[in-house]
Design a protein around this motif. Structure first.
Motif, PDB file in Angstrom:
ATOM      1  N   LEU A  52     -14.900  11.061  25.182  1.00  0.00           N
ATOM      2  CA  LEU A  52     -14.993   9.604  25.247  1.00  0.00           C
ATOM      3  C   LEU A  52     -16.206   9.169  26.059  1.00  0.00           C
ATOM      4  CD1 LEU A  52     -13.953   6.736  24.855  1.00  0.00           C
ATOM      5  CD2 LEU A  52     -12.397   7.101  26.794  1.00  0.00           C
ATOM      6  N   TYR A  53     -16.383   9.732  27.244  1.00  0.00           N
ATOM      7  CA  TYR A  53     -17.478   9.315  28.115  1.00  0.00           C
ATOM      8  C   TYR A  53     -18.829   9.638  27.484  1.00  0.00           C
ATOM      9  CZ  TYR A  53     -19.979   8.399  32.476  1.00  0.00           C
ATOM     10  OH  TYR A  53     -20.818   7.874  33.429  1.00  0.00           O
ATOM     11  N   ALA A  54     -18.936  10.818  26.873  1.00  0.00           N
ATOM     12  CA  ALA A  54     -20.196  11.190  26.218  1.00  0.00           C
ATOM     13  C   ALA A  54     -20.495  10.254  25.047  1.00  0.00           C
ATOM     14  CB  ALA A  54     -20.130  12.637  25.746  1.00  0.00           C
ATOM     15  N   ASN A  55     -19.461   9.899  24.290  1.00  0.00           N
ATOM     16  CA  ASN A  55     -19.671   9.034  23.130  1.00  0.00           C
ATOM     17  C   ASN A  55     -19.994   7.594  23.524  1.00  0.00           C
ATOM     18  OD1 ASN A  55     -19.290  11.170  21.448  1.00  0.00           O
ATOM     19  ND2 ASN A  55     -17.302  10.535  20.669  1.00  0.00           N
ATOM     20  N   ILE A  56     -19.452   7.127  24.637  1.00  0.00           N
ATOM     21  CA  ILE A  56     -19.813   5.787  25.107  1.00  0.00           C
ATOM     22  C   ILE A  56     -21.318   5.736  25.375  1.00  0.00           C
ATOM     23  CG2 ILE A  56     -19.539   4.087  26.950  1.00  0.00           C
ATOM     24  CD1 ILE A  56     -16.689   5.113  27.341  1.00  0.00           C
ATOM     25  N   GLY A  57     -21.825   6.741  26.061  1.00  0.00           N
ATOM     26  CA  GLY A  57     -23.259   6.788  26.329  1.00  0.00           C
ATOM     27  C   GLY A  57     -24.074   6.871  25.061  1.00  0.00           C
ATOM     28  N   MET A  58     -23.615   7.704  24.120  1.00  0.00           N
ATOM     29  CA  MET A  58     -24.360   7.877  22.868  1.00  0.00           C
ATOM     30  C   MET A  58     -24.355   6.577  22.056  1.00  0.00           C
ATOM     31  SD  MET A  58     -23.430   8.399  19.367  1.00  0.00           S
ATOM     32  CE  MET A  58     -21.909   9.365  19.354  1.00  0.00           C
ATOM     33  N   ILE A  59     -23.215   5.938  21.926  1.00  0.00           N
ATOM     34  CA  ILE A  59     -23.115   4.712  21.126  1.00  0.00           C
ATOM     35  C   ILE A  59     -23.902   3.580  21.774  1.00  0.00           C
ATOM     36  CG2 ILE A  59     -21.509   2.969  20.242  1.00  0.00           C
ATOM     37  CD1 ILE A  59     -19.409   5.233  20.056  1.00  0.00           C
ATOM     38  N   SER A  60     -23.918   3.550  23.117  1.00  0.00           N
ATOM     39  CA  SER A  60     -24.640   2.472  23.811  1.00  0.00           C
ATOM     40  C   SER A  60     -26.143   2.549  23.586  1.00  0.00           C
ATOM     41  CB  SER A  60     -24.344   2.519  25.315  1.00  0.00           C
ATOM     42  OG  SER A  60     -24.969   3.635  25.931  1.00  0.00           O
ATOM     43  N   ARG A  61     -26.631   3.708  23.174  1.00  0.00           N
ATOM     44  CA  ARG A  61     -28.059   3.829  22.866  1.00  0.00           C
ATOM     45  C   ARG A  61     -28.371   3.391  21.444  1.00  0.00           C
ATOM     46  NH1 ARG A  61     -27.059   8.325  26.219  1.00  0.00           N
ATOM     47  NH2 ARG A  61     -26.646   9.717  24.460  1.00  0.00           N
ATOM     48  N   GLU A  63     -16.814   2.259  38.005  1.00  0.00           N
ATOM     49  CA  GLU A  63     -17.965   2.946  38.602  1.00  0.00           C
ATOM     50  C   GLU A  63     -18.598   3.904  37.603  1.00  0.00           C
ATOM     51  OE1 GLU A  63     -20.376   5.894  40.324  1.00  0.00           O
ATOM     52  OE2 GLU A  63     -18.336   6.369  39.619  1.00  0.00           O
ATOM     53  N   LYS A  64     -17.788   4.627  36.837  1.00  0.00           N
ATOM     54  CA  LYS A  64     -18.337   5.559  35.841  1.00  0.00           C
ATOM     55  C   LYS A  64     -19.047   4.815  34.713  1.00  0.00           C
ATOM     56  CE  LYS A  64     -14.817   9.046  36.866  1.00  0.00           C
ATOM     57  NZ  LYS A  64     -13.543   9.667  36.427  1.00  0.00           N
ATOM     58  N   LEU A  65     -18.479   3.688  34.285  1.00  0.00           N
ATOM     59  CA  LEU A  65     -19.126   2.907  33.232  1.00  0.00           C
ATOM     60  C   LEU A  65     -20.467   2.363  33.692  1.00  0.00           C
ATOM     61  CD1 LEU A  65     -16.071   0.901  31.829  1.00  0.00           C
ATOM     62  CD2 LEU A  65     -17.275   2.773  30.702  1.00  0.00           C
ATOM     63  N   VAL A  95     -11.183   1.533  26.569  1.00  0.00           N
ATOM     64  CA  VAL A  95     -11.254   2.507  27.663  1.00  0.00           C
ATOM     65  C   VAL A  95     -10.280   2.068  28.746  1.00  0.00           C
ATOM     66  CG1 VAL A  95     -12.714   3.679  29.342  1.00  0.00           C
ATOM     67  CG2 VAL A  95     -13.719   2.875  27.186  1.00  0.00           C
ATOM     68  N   ASP A  96      -9.122   2.680  28.793  1.00  0.00           N
ATOM     69  CA  ASP A  96      -8.158   2.335  29.854  1.00  0.00           C
ATOM     70  C   ASP A  96      -8.341   3.199  31.092  1.00  0.00           C
ATOM     71  OD1 ASP A  96      -7.207   0.474  28.166  1.00  0.00           O
ATOM     72  OD2 ASP A  96      -5.275   1.421  27.780  1.00  0.00           O
ATOM     73  N   SER A  97      -8.915   4.370  30.919  1.00  0.00           N
ATOM     74  CA  SER A  97      -9.189   5.250  32.054  1.00  0.00           C
ATOM     75  C   SER A  97     -10.123   6.355  31.609  1.00  0.00           C
ATOM     76  CB  SER A  97      -7.886   5.858  32.588  1.00  0.00           C
ATOM     77  OG  SER A  97      -8.158   6.797  33.627  1.00  0.00           O
ATOM     78  N   LEU A  98     -10.871   6.884  32.587  1.00  0.00           N
ATOM     79  CA  LEU A  98     -11.708   8.059  32.332  1.00  0.00           C
ATOM     80  C   LEU A  98     -11.234   9.233  33.177  1.00  0.00           C
ATOM     81  CD1 LEU A  98     -15.178   6.283  32.107  1.00  0.00           C
ATOM     82  CD2 LEU A  98     -13.933   7.394  30.233  1.00  0.00           C
ATOM     83  N   ASP A  99     -10.005   9.136  33.664  1.00  0.00           N
ATOM     84  CA  ASP A  99      -9.364  10.222  34.396  1.00  0.00           C
ATOM     85  C   ASP A  99      -8.457  10.976  33.425  1.00  0.00           C
ATOM     86  OD1 ASP A  99      -6.747  11.181  35.922  1.00  0.00           O
ATOM     87  OD2 ASP A  99      -8.410  11.205  37.378  1.00  0.00           O
ATOM     88  N   ALA A 139     -16.708  -6.428  42.154  1.00  0.00           N
ATOM     89  CA  ALA A 139     -17.355  -5.421  41.312  1.00  0.00           C
ATOM     90  C   ALA A 139     -18.544  -5.999  40.547  1.00  0.00           C
ATOM     91  CB  ALA A 139     -16.343  -4.827  40.333  1.00  0.00           C
ATOM     92  N   ASN A 140     -18.468  -7.260  40.172  1.00  0.00           N
ATOM     93  CA  ASN A 140     -19.602  -7.894  39.491  1.00  0.00           C
ATOM     94  C   ASN A 140     -20.830  -7.946  40.385  1.00  0.00           C
ATOM     95  OD1 ASN A 140     -19.063  -8.697  36.720  1.00  0.00           O
ATOM     96  ND2 ASN A 140     -17.420  -9.955  37.542  1.00  0.00           N
ATOM     97  N   ARG A 141     -20.612  -8.061  41.692  1.00  0.00           N
ATOM     98  CA  ARG A 141     -21.745  -8.043  42.622  1.00  0.00           C
ATOM     99  C   ARG A 141     -22.237  -6.625  42.854  1.00  0.00           C
ATOM    100  NH1 ARG A 141     -18.267 -11.846  45.274  1.00  0.00           N
ATOM    101  NH2 ARG A 141     -17.542 -10.185  46.662  1.00  0.00           N
ATOM    102  N   THR A 142     -21.318  -5.666  42.871  1.00  0.00           N
ATOM    103  CA  THR A 142     -21.672  -4.275  43.148  1.00  0.00           C
ATOM    104  C   THR A 142     -22.402  -3.617  41.979  1.00  0.00           C
ATOM    105  OG1 THR A 142     -19.715  -4.081  44.571  1.00  0.00           O
ATOM    106  CG2 THR A 142     -20.747  -2.026  43.842  1.00  0.00           C
ATOM    107  N   TYR A 143     -21.997  -3.969  40.750  1.00  0.00           N
ATOM    108  CA  TYR A 143     -22.557  -3.315  39.561  1.00  0.00           C
ATOM    109  C   TYR A 143     -23.231  -4.361  38.673  1.00  0.00           C
ATOM    110  CZ  TYR A 143     -19.175   0.173  41.152  1.00  0.00           C
ATOM    111  OH  TYR A 143     -18.455   1.050  41.906  1.00  0.00           O
TER     112      TYR A 143
END
Length: 816
Positions: free
Chosen positions: A132-141, A164-166, A112-116, A209-213
């Motif tokens: 891509l974004y929908a499939n990331i969510g589906m595969i992560s389940r 942030e989206k991830l 995933v180099d970008s979601l824009d 970012a590690n502290r934020t997310y």
């Protein structure tokens, strides 16, 4: 072998601008092809066992029409510990990915180099970001997933938005890599490579970012990730690749097989290719000097491309300073030696074997901290891998004590210098699996991922009463309230477990462990865990040995680092059944236990379960893969280990009353009422074979108690049923502080229980609260310690004056 790649296809549905394949397609020189099943099977036969098998090369793996069958074939062979691949995640529906999981795929890495929608076309042309974004969510389940992101000037400003989206998806490990020129002409750097300022800014962002997310584990890996700063990349020795045509390539960047004279794994075994012939010749020449193709590789920490980005200057030779530090130690000037090594650590040029020899001298004198500093300096100077070759060839690492090795790796882990960690770990035994992991608690992970987690309605605070008294009825410890773990039962999918190990390993960089994920965790809490080689905060590196894998569809976990100790088994592990018994787990679900436990442990498990279940024994050289694991927590705070100076709060280790009564009820179902002729007075001694926390005048006390009519015994010499019958029938119990006191669960109300102990009694509430809850009368009879190693050495030997024992019995009216 640690890891191997097999390129199963050269077909791809994207056209990434800097990809070698894209260039060849543009020049009409590319033919997409899939590896055949027959050839694939031959390659698998010729490969040695490996920790990780990655089905990935230049192409997109999910385009191979026989991918599910290939995964099934791998799993049937049982010679590879883990199977995974990297994908662009644009193909396949939910049923397809579930089938891959069912066939045995362990985990998935998604590029995933970008979601824009605009930015992504500059990086990975042809990507549909919505899909891509929908499939990331589906595969992560379905799988634990990780994400790789290539950072370039094309997307560096968009990385925060992508992160942030991830983070909205859940638990994901994100690995950010520097842009690498993969075209056939690698004489020039990447056309969109990051500047020094951009790299520094990205590193700073990742830290924040590690502290934020908190659901993400983000790592930025410049070339130093893969080797020594200014030195040589170590990857050719660790992760060979097999091309779609069956040729072996040791370098992930130089994938043109003519460099290695087309060494085929179809016609020859791996050892024949690797240890002799062209591959061996290339590796020898690589050790003597990296080929020019390495110069512009961003993964080569000594190459020009890396130096242009991060800047590199030749440092001074630290060898003289290290030698002076050894001399300072000889003079008794440890502080001066510390300062010298601190100065030397900023230098990069030097004689690595000489500095290593100095580290071993420091180690032999007991200066472990200084030895670790010198050892790391030696690694940093080993730019031509001289030390690595020497260690690998002679087994010289055997000179390194386990404590020194842990300290070295912990320091490397703290700075996440994975290249150095890989180099050191890679020369350990071949059947040892070494991997850093991020520690998480079961609850937080379940809530983040949506895994089934059922909270039980039990109190989260246990009151332990002021019953810690000596025989004179003098109060030793005040009563208070202790926080206890939330009762739960969780179902964790796709896990890996090892013999006598508390960790629950997930496939992508996560290890679940309630104790070490607890805010009350302390630096000593993993010191005695045999699996742990290094720890820094929430990062841990484990050394897991496995010669074979056992696969189980569903199981209940009753394994752990201390299941072989009776006191821990009865107080730390078995009470978990109080939670598990409320989960309505099907009767055919087996229980996983550590092989080698004494028969009394298994008897206690069967009594507490109070129902027949299949028991699966996990052997010391074995790991077990479980598709669905039932887990319950420790009921109280049980850190894994304490140093002799650790002052443990007396609220630790307190069993909640509900768990105490549950255990008592289950055990008493298997204990007969006391008979008129059963012993009424028992003294439970502690065998010298234990080697610690010994009562030095035990024989003197035993002779005295025999005169008072006591039966003297070692509880472990008897079957569990006889042990429990003796405790249940006794009118008074005297015991040397130890595991035998767990049998006090079945004592009759009103029974006085005298514990002979030393002065460090911080964990005595384990037994006194339990005794009070069932109506017994616990007392301590204390004596001085012998040669304590620290201010709170609860394992020190001790001496209890005979007059103390006589006075206690007289006060209780126990006459001859």
């Amino acid at each position: 072998m640690r890891q191997c790649y097999i390129e199963i296809t050269t077909a791809c549905n994207l056209r990434c601008p800097e990809c070698f394949r894209t260039q060849e397609v543009e020049q009409r020189r590319w033919t997409s092809r899939h590896i055949g099943m027959g050839q694939f099977a031959t390659i698998l036969d010729h490969l040695p066992p490996a920790g990780i098998l990655v089905l990935h090369g230049i192409g997109e793996p999910t385009l191979h029409p026989q991918l599910p069958s290939m995964i099934a074939t791998i799993r049937e062979m049982t010679k590879f510990d883990s199977v995974r691949f990297t994908t662009n995640a644009l193909n396949g529906d939910q049923d397809y990915w579930k089938r891959l999981a069912a066939e045995g795929l362990d985990s998935v890495t998604i590029s995933v180099d970008s979601l824009d929608p605009v930015v992504v076309q500059r990086c990975r042309s042809g990507t549909n970001v919505d899909t891509l974004y929908a499939n990331i969510g589906m595969i992560s389940r379905i799988f634990p997933i990780s994400v790789t992101m290539v950072a370039s000037s094309n997307n560096v400003d968009d990385i925060p938005s992508t992160i942030e989206k991830l983070s909205r998806i859940g638990e994901i490990r994100v690995l950010i890599l520097p842009a690498q020129n993969q075209r056939s002409d690698r004489s020039a750097p990447h056309s969109a490579g990051l500047s020094l300022e951009q790299q520094e800014s990205l590193a700073s962002y990742v830290e924040s970012a590690n502290r934020t997310y908190p659901s993400l584990d983000i790592t930025y890996t410049p070339a130093s990730f893969f080797g020594l700063a200014g030195g040589r990349c170590t990857m050719p020795f660790l992760a060979p690749t097999v091309t779609v045509d069956g040729y072996i390539t040791p370098c992930c960047g130089m994938h043109e097989t003519h460099h290695y004279q087309n060494s085929s794994l179809v016609d020859r075994s791996f050892s024949d290719n690797w240890s002799a012939g062209p591959i061996s010749t290339w590796l020898e020449s690589y050790l003597d000097g990296a080929p020019e193709q390495c110069d512009n590789c961003m993964f080569n920490p000594g190459g020009a491309a890396h130096q242009r980005v991060i800047g590199h200057s030749t440092a001074s030779d630290p060898t003289p300073l290290v030698r002076q530090a050894v001399e300072a130690v000889d003079r008794g000037q440890a502080d001066e030696a510390t300062a010298m090594l601190a100065e030397a650590s900023s230098m990069a040029g030097g004689n690595a074997p000489d500095i290593y020899a100095a580290a071993m001298i420091l180690n032999s004198t007991g200066q472990i901290d200084l030895a670790a500093s010198a050892f790391i300096i030696a690694l940093g100077c080993d730019k031509d891998l001289v030390l690595l070759r020497r260690i690998a060839g002679t087994g010289i690492l055997g000179e390194v004590t386990k404590r020194l090795r842990r300290l070295v790796l912990s320091r490397l882990l703290a700075s996440y210098k994975i290249g150095l960690i890989t180099m050191v770990a890679g020369i350990w035994p071949a059947n040892a699996l070494h991997f850093p992991r991020i520690l998480r608690g079961v609850k937080e992970w379940c809530l983040d991922t949506g895994a089934p987690y059922r909270t039980l309605s039990l109190p989260t605070v246990a009151d332990y009463p002021p019953t810690l008294r000596n025989w004179k009825d003098e109060l030793i410890a005040e009563g208070a309230s202790a926080p206890i773990n939330e009762g739960y039962v969780a179902e964790i999918p796709w896990v890996r477990l090892f013999h006598r190990c508390e960790f629950i390993f997930l496939n992508e960089g996560i290890a679940l462990h309630d104790v070490v994920a607890d805010p009350r965790d302390n630096p000593h809490s993993l010191e005695h865990d045999p699996m742990v080689t290094a720890r820094s905060g929430r990062r841990v590196m484990v050394e897991a040995r496995s010669n074979n894998s056992l696969r189980v569809a569903e199981a209940i976990m009753m394994m752990g680092a201390r299941t072989h100790h009776y006191g821990h088994w009865m107080h730390e592990y078995l009470p978990r059944w109080h939670f598990l018994s409320q989960a309505n787990i099907a009767a055919d679900v087996p229980v996983l236990v550590d092989a080698g436990m004494p028969a009394s442990h298994l008897d206690a498990l069967k009594m507490v379960m109070d129902e027949p279940r299949n028991i699966i024994f996990v052997e010391p050289d074995q790991d077990v893969r479980v598709q669905r694991l039932w887990v319950a927590p420790n009921h109280a705070w049980w850190p894994h280990g304490f140093g002799p100076d650790f002052m443990m709060d007396s609220g630790y280790l307190v069993m909640p009353t509900a768990s105490t009564l549950f255990m008592r009820d289950r055990l008493l179902r298997h204990v007969s009422p006391p008979s008129p002729g059963s012993p009424k007075r028992i003294f439970v001694l502690r065998k010298p074979a234990y080697g610690r926390r010994l009562l030095t005048n035990q024989d003197e006390i035993m002779d005295f108690l025999k005169e008072r009519g006591f039966l003297c015994l070692a509880a472990e010499d008897l079957p569990l049923a006889e042990q429990l019958a003796l405790f249940h029938g006794a009118d008074i119990v005297i015991a040397v502080h130890g595991s035998c006191l767990a049998n006090g669960l079945v004592c009759r109300p009103g029974t006085p229980v005298l514990t002979l102990s030393q002065g460090f009694v911080s964990n005595s509430n384990t037994w006194s609260t339990m005794m009070t809850d069932i109506g017994c009368r616990p007392y301590l009879v204390c004596g001085p310690v012998i040669e304590a190693r620290g201010k709170a050495d609860k394992h020190a030997d001790f001496h209890v004056p005979l007059d103390e024992v006589r006075g206690a019995l007289d006060r209780l009216g126990i006459t001859p």
